[in-house]
Design an enzyme around this catalytic site. Structure first.
Site: not given
Ligand code: PLP
Length: 393
Positions: A71-72, A150, A178, A198-200, A236, A324
């Site tokens: 996602g980042t 999130n 999310q 984001s897949g995970h 790749t 923290c």
């Molecule tokens: N955007 C949101 C709203 C998220 O909650 C997250 C991950 O917590 C991300 C982006 C980043 O995703 P990734 O962990 O796949 O880089």
């Protein structure tokens, strides 16, 4: 000890069907999808099928999807592309509650001369579109607003926001990391230009993401290298990850109703019972306008980290609303933006459920949380001075 996993906004378990779909691409079918031979070519075919599965969940065209690593990367690619394709524009609009994948990038860009406007939210975490309207200028390159938060689950009116941006010729990106799989998304019904996944977060594996780029939107790649992804993302492909994500999107479409019925019911039960059983507790975020799996609850006069440690001893996983940093516990930027009082923000816990959670797990957490909070409050001088007095009134 059994693990009770209520931290699905942090990451999710890979669905068994997803793992089954992925395994052959580690073991036997390890060819490079770009290779000329059939051995690699068959992987390319499966990637095409996965692209169609993701497209079906989003109401998108397969060619509008660019597979990324997370996602980042998707968020960074979207914003950087807008700045590269519109080099004369130097202004970006985001909100105060965006994920660091957007917010920290924008802080970094501000050091390079870009002007960033961070839109406020109200005490329930909602966004006022009037503020968006006022923030848009002829210098604005892109607006980036998340679909679902999130930390609180609060949903932003991104489809209306995209329309507003478009009327002024401004690109619109949404971080739907999310929201995807939890609420319906149909790109045919909106004018959003770019969207991140984001897949995970939806029961696929870590290391795979998607950036949706609407057909006709000018795009400049973030990763420059090979010809992969129609020259929109060099590198790749993560074949097994992409194939797993395709399966996860197929499952997400099937489970969407469950997210909004049984997961929502379990989340509501957990929330209602904790509020009833624990004095001086409250929900952060709009009760109605929320993702169905998330609740963020503050327990006044206790530290979130201390709560998590005691929950952890019982095998319960969740997250706290403070981080923290440099030795001091800072309440999250999301809760601060909502104006949550300091004593509340410090003791906030985010519970995020998934279709794999059960009623028994919810009942266990409902039973175990009140003694945890009571024990910690018993050690808190602030609770003994102020909180206890309030509950006795
Ligand atoms: N955007 C949101 C709203 C998220 O909650 C997250 C991950 O917590 C991300 C982006 C980043 O995703 P990734 O962990 O796949 O880089």
């Amino acid at each position: 000890m059994k693990t009770i996993y209520f931290d699905n906004n942090a990451t999710t378990q890979v669905a068994p069907e997803v793992l089954d779909a992925m395994l052959p691409y580690f073991r036997d079918l390890y060819g490079n999808p770009s290779s000329m031979h059939t051995f690699g070519g068959q992987v390319g075919q499966k990637i095409r099928a996965a692209r169609e599965q993701v497209a079906a969940l989003l109401g998108a065209l397969p060619e509008e999807l660019v597979f990324t690593s997370c996602g980042t990367e998707s968020d960074n690619s979207a914003i950087r592309s807008a700045l590269t394709t519109r080099p004369e524009k130097k202004h970006i609009v985001i909100s105060r509650v965006e994920h660091p994948a957007v917010r920290a990038l924008c802080t970094h860009l501000s050091l390079q001369g870009y002007k960033i406007t961070e839109l406020p939210v109200d005490k329930n975490g909602n966004l006022d579109l009037e503020n968006l309207e006022k923030s848009l200028t002829p210098d604005t390159a892109i607006v980036s607003l998340m679909w679902g938060n999130n930390e609180t689950g609060v949903i932003f009116p991104v489809e209306a926001a995209a329309k507003m941006a478009h009327e002024k010729g401004i690109l619109f990106h949404t971080d739907a990391v999310q929201a995807t799989g939890k609420i319906p998304i149909n790109m045919k019904n909106n004018v959003i230009d770019m969207l991140s996944i984001s897949g995970h977060k939806l029961h696929a594996s870590k290391g795979v993401g998607v950036l949706y780029v609407r057909r006709g939107t000018k795009f400049s790649p973030f990763l420059i290298g090979g010809h992969q992804e129609k020259e929109r993302r060099g590198g790749t492909e993560n074949s097994s990850g992409i194939i797993g994500l395709g399966k996860a999107c197929e499952l997400a479409a099937i489970n969407m109703e469950k997210e909004n019925t049984s997961v929502r019911r379990l989340r509501n039960k957990l929330e209602e019972e904790l509020l009833k059983r624990i004095p001086q507790s409250r929900v952060n975020g709009d009760i109605e306008n929320r993702l169905p799996n998330t609740t963020n609850i503050s327990f006044e006069y206790v530290e979130g980290e201390a709560i998590l440690l005691l929950m952890n001893e019982l095998g319960i996983c969740a997250s706290s609303g403070s981080a923290c940093t440099s030795g001091s516990l800072q309440p999250s930027h999301v809760l601060r933006a909502m104006g949550v009082p300091f004593t509340m923000a410090h003791g906030s816990i985010r519970f995020s459920l998934s279709v794999y959670n059960t009623e028994d797990e919810v009942d266990f957490v409902i039973e175990k949380m009140p003694p945890i909070i009571e024990r910690l409050r018993g050690m808190s001088p602030f609770w003994n001075q102020a909180g206890q007095a309030c509950t006795n009134q």
